[in-house]
Write a protein that holds these residues in place. Structure first.
Motif, PDB file in Angstrom:
ATOM      1  N   TYR A  44      44.555  52.112  98.147  1.00 55.68           N
ATOM      2  CA  TYR A  44      44.625  53.458  98.735  1.00 55.68           C
ATOM      3  C   TYR A  44      44.472  53.373 100.237  1.00 55.68           C
ATOM      4  N   GLN A  45      45.305  54.158 100.922  1.00 54.19           N
ATOM      5  CA  GLN A  45      45.241  54.171 102.383  1.00 54.19           C
ATOM      6  C   GLN A  45      44.965  55.591 102.856  1.00 54.19           C
ATOM      7  N   PRO A  46      43.991  55.743 103.780  1.00 54.64           N
ATOM      8  CA  PRO A  46      43.642  57.096 104.248  1.00 54.64           C
ATOM      9  C   PRO A  46      44.720  57.726 105.128  1.00 54.64           C
ATOM     10  N   LEU A  57      45.138  60.608 100.736  1.00 54.45           N
ATOM     11  CA  LEU A  57      45.217  59.173 100.464  1.00 54.45           C
ATOM     12  C   LEU A  57      46.607  58.887  99.928  1.00 54.45           C
ATOM     13  N   GLU A  58      47.150  57.729 100.284  1.00 53.10           N
ATOM     14  CA  GLU A  58      48.392  57.308  99.645  1.00 53.10           C
ATOM     15  C   GLU A  58      48.092  56.153  98.716  1.00 53.10           C
ATOM     16  N   ALA A  59      48.585  56.265  97.496  1.00 52.61           N
ATOM     17  CA  ALA A  59      48.436  55.193  96.516  1.00 52.61           C
ATOM     18  C   ALA A  59      49.551  54.180  96.709  1.00 52.61           C
ATOM     19  N   LEU A  60      49.196  52.912  96.845  1.00 56.83           N
ATOM     20  CA  LEU A  60      50.188  51.857  97.066  1.00 56.83           C
ATOM     21  C   LEU A  60      50.035  50.764  96.010  1.00 56.83           C
ATOM     22  N   LEU A  61      51.137  50.437  95.402  1.00 60.76           N
ATOM     23  CA  LEU A  61      51.153  49.547  94.248  1.00 60.76           C
ATOM     24  C   LEU A  61      50.807  48.097  94.605  1.00 60.76           C
ATOM     25  N   GLY A  72      52.278  42.658  96.899  1.00 62.93           N
ATOM     26  CA  GLY A  72      52.759  43.968  97.327  1.00 62.93           C
ATOM     27  C   GLY A  72      54.090  44.280  96.681  1.00 62.93           C
ATOM     28  N   PRO A  73      54.536  45.528  96.762  1.00 66.95           N
ATOM     29  CA  PRO A  73      55.706  45.984  95.999  1.00 66.95           C
ATOM     30  C   PRO A  73      57.055  45.476  96.495  1.00 66.95           C
ATOM     31  N   ASP A  74      57.175  45.074  97.739  1.00 63.78           N
ATOM     32  CA  ASP A  74      58.496  44.750  98.282  1.00 63.78           C
ATOM     33  C   ASP A  74      59.280  43.734  97.451  1.00 63.78           C
ATOM     34  N   ASP A 201      58.973  57.854 110.018  1.00 67.45           N
ATOM     35  CA  ASP A 201      59.048  56.435 109.682  1.00 67.45           C
ATOM     36  C   ASP A 201      58.316  55.566 110.703  1.00 67.45           C
ATOM     37  N   ARG A 202      57.800  54.472 110.176  1.00 64.73           N
ATOM     38  CA  ARG A 202      57.038  53.503 110.960  1.00 64.73           C
ATOM     39  C   ARG A 202      57.802  52.985 112.184  1.00 64.73           C
ATOM     40  N   SER A 203      59.120  52.897 112.074  1.00 63.80           N
ATOM     41  CA  SER A 203      59.907  52.354 113.197  1.00 63.80           C
ATOM     42  C   SER A 203      59.793  53.253 114.434  1.00 63.80           C
ATOM     43  N   VAL A 237      50.715  53.886 112.049  1.00 65.45           N
ATOM     44  CA  VAL A 237      49.982  53.976 113.323  1.00 65.45           C
ATOM     45  C   VAL A 237      49.009  52.798 113.410  1.00 65.45           C
ATOM     46  N   GLU A 238      49.238  51.948 114.384  1.00 69.13           N
ATOM     47  CA  GLU A 238      48.437  50.723 114.490  1.00 69.13           C
ATOM     48  C   GLU A 238      47.503  50.706 115.695  1.00 69.13           C
ATOM     49  N   THR A 239      47.778  51.535 116.688  1.00 65.14           N
ATOM     50  CA  THR A 239      46.951  51.482 117.901  1.00 65.14           C
ATOM     51  C   THR A 239      46.537  52.876 118.360  1.00 65.14           C
ATOM     52  N   ARG A 261      43.449  50.297 106.569  1.00 67.78           N
ATOM     53  CA  ARG A 261      44.423  49.573 105.763  1.00 67.78           C
ATOM     54  C   ARG A 261      44.336  50.035 104.315  1.00 67.78           C
ATOM     55  N   PRO A 262      45.391  49.778 103.536  1.00 66.42           N
ATOM     56  CA  PRO A 262      45.281  50.069 102.104  1.00 66.42           C
ATOM     57  C   PRO A 262      44.228  49.144 101.483  1.00 66.42           C
ATOM     58  N   VAL A 263      43.307  49.700 100.735  1.00 61.61           N
ATOM     59  CA  VAL A 263      42.234  48.905 100.117  1.00 61.61           C
ATOM     60  C   VAL A 263      42.025  49.327  98.667  1.00 61.61           C
TER      61      VAL A 263
HETATM   62  P1  C2E Z   1      55.836  53.352 102.061  1.00 60.30           P
HETATM   63  O1  C2E Z   1      55.654  54.365 101.005  1.00 60.30           O
HETATM   64  O2  C2E Z   1      56.548  53.755 103.290  1.00 60.30           O
HETATM   65  O3  C2E Z   1      54.373  52.817 102.346  1.00 60.30           O
HETATM   66  C1  C2E Z   1      53.922  52.403 103.590  1.00 60.30           C
HETATM   67  C2  C2E Z   1      53.908  50.888 103.692  1.00 60.30           C
HETATM   68  O4  C2E Z   1      53.505  50.520 105.003  1.00 60.30           O
HETATM   69  C3  C2E Z   1      52.911  50.218 102.771  1.00 60.30           C
HETATM   70  O5  C2E Z   1      53.420  48.946 102.424  1.00 60.30           O
HETATM   71  C4  C2E Z   1      51.674  50.062 103.652  1.00 60.30           C
HETATM   72  O6  C2E Z   1      50.822  49.048 103.236  1.00 60.30           O
HETATM   73  C5  C2E Z   1      52.322  49.738 104.960  1.00 60.30           C
HETATM   74  N1  C2E Z   1      51.525  50.148 106.112  1.00 60.30           N
HETATM   75  C6  C2E Z   1      50.584  51.102 106.193  1.00 60.30           C
HETATM   76  N2  C2E Z   1      50.095  51.213 107.442  1.00 60.30           N
HETATM   77  C7  C2E Z   1      50.753  50.287 108.179  1.00 60.30           C
HETATM   78  C8  C2E Z   1      50.681  49.912 109.565  1.00 60.30           C
HETATM   79  O7  C2E Z   1      49.935  50.457 110.365  1.00 60.30           O
HETATM   80  N3  C2E Z   1      51.521  48.917 109.971  1.00 60.30           N
HETATM   81  C9  C2E Z   1      52.382  48.308 109.113  1.00 60.30           C
HETATM   82  N4  C2E Z   1      53.146  47.349 109.598  1.00 60.30           N
HETATM   83  N5  C2E Z   1      52.474  48.645 107.809  1.00 60.30           N
HETATM   84  C10 C2E Z   1      51.669  49.622 107.348  1.00 60.30           C
HETATM   85  P2  C2E Z   1      53.399  48.431 100.907  1.00 60.30           P
HETATM   86  O8  C2E Z   1      52.118  48.810 100.255  1.00 60.30           O
HETATM   87  O9  C2E Z   1      53.792  46.994 100.942  1.00 60.30           O
HETATM   88  O10 C2E Z   1      54.537  49.272 100.237  1.00 60.30           O
HETATM   89  C11 C2E Z   1      55.877  49.123 100.623  1.00 60.30           C
HETATM   90  C12 C2E Z   1      56.757  50.159  99.986  1.00 60.30           C
HETATM   91  O11 C2E Z   1      56.822  49.982  98.568  1.00 60.30           O
HETATM   92  C13 C2E Z   1      56.261  51.587 100.186  1.00 60.30           C
HETATM   93  O12 C2E Z   1      56.623  52.056 101.463  1.00 60.30           O
HETATM   94  C14 C2E Z   1      56.965  52.290  99.058  1.00 60.30           C
HETATM   95  O13 C2E Z   1      58.300  52.586  99.410  1.00 60.30           O
HETATM   96  C15 C2E Z   1      56.960  51.241  97.968  1.00 60.30           C
HETATM   97  N6  C2E Z   1      55.837  51.518  97.052  1.00 60.30           N
HETATM   98  C16 C2E Z   1      54.529  51.268  97.227  1.00 60.30           C
HETATM   99  N7  C2E Z   1      53.807  51.677  96.164  1.00 60.30           N
HETATM  100  C17 C2E Z   1      54.690  52.232  95.309  1.00 60.30           C
HETATM  101  C18 C2E Z   1      54.564  52.866  94.017  1.00 60.30           C
HETATM  102  O14 C2E Z   1      53.484  53.057  93.462  1.00 60.30           O
HETATM  103  N8  C2E Z   1      55.718  53.294  93.427  1.00 60.30           N
HETATM  104  C19 C2E Z   1      56.933  53.149  94.023  1.00 60.30           C
HETATM  105  N9  C2E Z   1      58.027  53.610  93.373  1.00 60.30           N
HETATM  106  N10 C2E Z   1      57.091  52.570  95.225  1.00 60.30           N
HETATM  107  C20 C2E Z   1      55.976  52.120  95.863  1.00 60.30           C
END
Ligand code: C2E
Ligand code: MG
Ligand code: MG
Ligand code: MG
Length: 277
Positions: A44-46, A57-61, A72-74, A201-203, A237-239, A261-263
């Motif tokens: 989870y990331q705040p 919070l965003e849930a990240l797989l 990570g999911p990539d 977007d992050r870019s 947002v990193e800085t 960070r996601p934790v």
């Molecule tokens: P997203 O939804 O755009 O998630 C943000 C990604 O950026 C996450 O990578 C996160 O860890 C990363 N991130 C967060 N803050 C920063 C930062 O400050 N700098 C940088 N460089 N990166 C940051 P993560 O966790 O590897 O996830 C990648 C992608 O995978 C996600 O992009 C989303 O599209 C997909 N994903 C993640 N979890 C799930 C899920 O539960 N289901 C589905 N369908 N897709 C998921």
């Protein structure tokens, strides 16, 4: 005999293609096993406001792989999509995120939970029911759930997407458009979709400090969102400099390594608990 030489007896001519096909097949079997074995977890990331308060919070797989560690999911989300395994996996994800949210709600957390939804999952005929089941089983209030979808999800079939989203919105669920600005769609569709939030977007965040064009895009997104009464959140947002620039441009919500960070679930409120004492 390799797997690819199997039943119908053919073999890919090109060794590189065969390796890829074998990798995909073994990955598919691995994913299948991992879903059954519940090897998937969420980090989870705040998401914070200008005061630094966690409003969401965003849930990240994450895949707790028995030999390869945390993945990570990539590397596998694409294969999960193509094979359709994202549907059962997506159900698990929704249940885990809602279950965890309900625990935090009971502890006083008042923010939202954002869950990423992939195109294949959204298009599944049982998607609306799957979401409703996850809410019902965990007791989560639909107003606390945010579904993150990317532009590609609704580009494919706009009318059907709008209908599906409206069905879910009618129950109180909200939608966020993820990675905004990277797709190929026009801005006009924003008006037609029941969206609550735009995620920059992050870019654009990355270049916000140094690049005039990225700043112009961010300012435009903020302006459009204001007109349409949508919330804007910047991702990646990193800085401190990036956050300050984003604030100047009118952004009021932030997510990224700068604030956290996601934790794993047990670490997300750890710092706050420390400072409460
Ligand atoms: P997203 O939804 O755009 O998630 C943000 C990604 O950026 C996450 O990578 C996160 O860890 C990363 N991130 C967060 N803050 C920063 C930062 O400050 N700098 C940088 N460089 N990166 C940051 P993560 O966790 O590897 O996830 C990648 C992608 O995978 C996600 O992009 C989303 O599209 C997909 N994903 C993640 N979890 C799930 C899920 O539960 N289901 C589905 N369908 N897709 C998921
Ligand atoms: Mg996301
Ligand atoms: Mg994103
Ligand atoms: Mg992104």
């Amino acid at each position: 005999r390799t797997k690819m030489e199997g039943r119908n007896g053919y073999r890919f001519f090109h060794p590189e293609m065969q390796r890829m096909a074998e990798f995909r097949l073994s990955m598919e079997q691995e994913l299948h096993r991992a879903i059954q074995g519940q090897e998937f977890t969420l980090h989870y990331q705040p998401q914070v406001d200008t005061e630094g308060r966690t409003v969401g919070l965003e849930a990240l797989l994450r895949w707790q792989h028995p030999t390869m560690g945390t993945l990570g999911p990539d590397k596998y989300i694409g294969i999960a999509e193509e094979t359709g395994l994202i549907v059962p996996l997506g159900r698990q994800i929704l249940r885990m995120a809602c279950g965890q949210l309900q625990i935090w709600k009971a502890q006083g957390f008042q923010g939202t939970m954002a869950v990423n939804i992939s195109a294949r999952q959204f298009r599944d005929p049982y998607f609306v029911k799957d979401v409703q089941d996850a809410l019902a089983e965990t007791g989560v209030d639909p107003g606390s759930l945010l579904l993150e979808i990317t532009e590609s999800v609704f580009l494919d079939n706009l009318e059907e997407s709008i209908e599906k989203m409206e069905d879910l919105c009618a129950t109180g669920i909200r939608f966020s458009v993820d990675d905004f600005g990277t797709g190929y769609s026009s801005l006009t569709y924003l008006k037609r979709l029941p969206l609550y939030e735009i995620k920059i977007d992050r870019s654009f965040t990355r270049d916000a400090v140094s690049n005039d064009f990225s700043r112009a895009i961010i300012r435009t997104i903020v302006t459009i969102a204001e007109h349409l009464q949508m919330t804007v959140i910047a991702e990646g947002v990193e800085t401190d400099d990036q956050q300050k620039t984003l604030i100047e441009l009118g952004c009021r919500r932030f997510q990224g390594y700068y604030t956290g960070r996601p934790v794993p679930a047990d670490q997300i409120f750890a710092e706050q608990k420390k400072s409460d004492q």
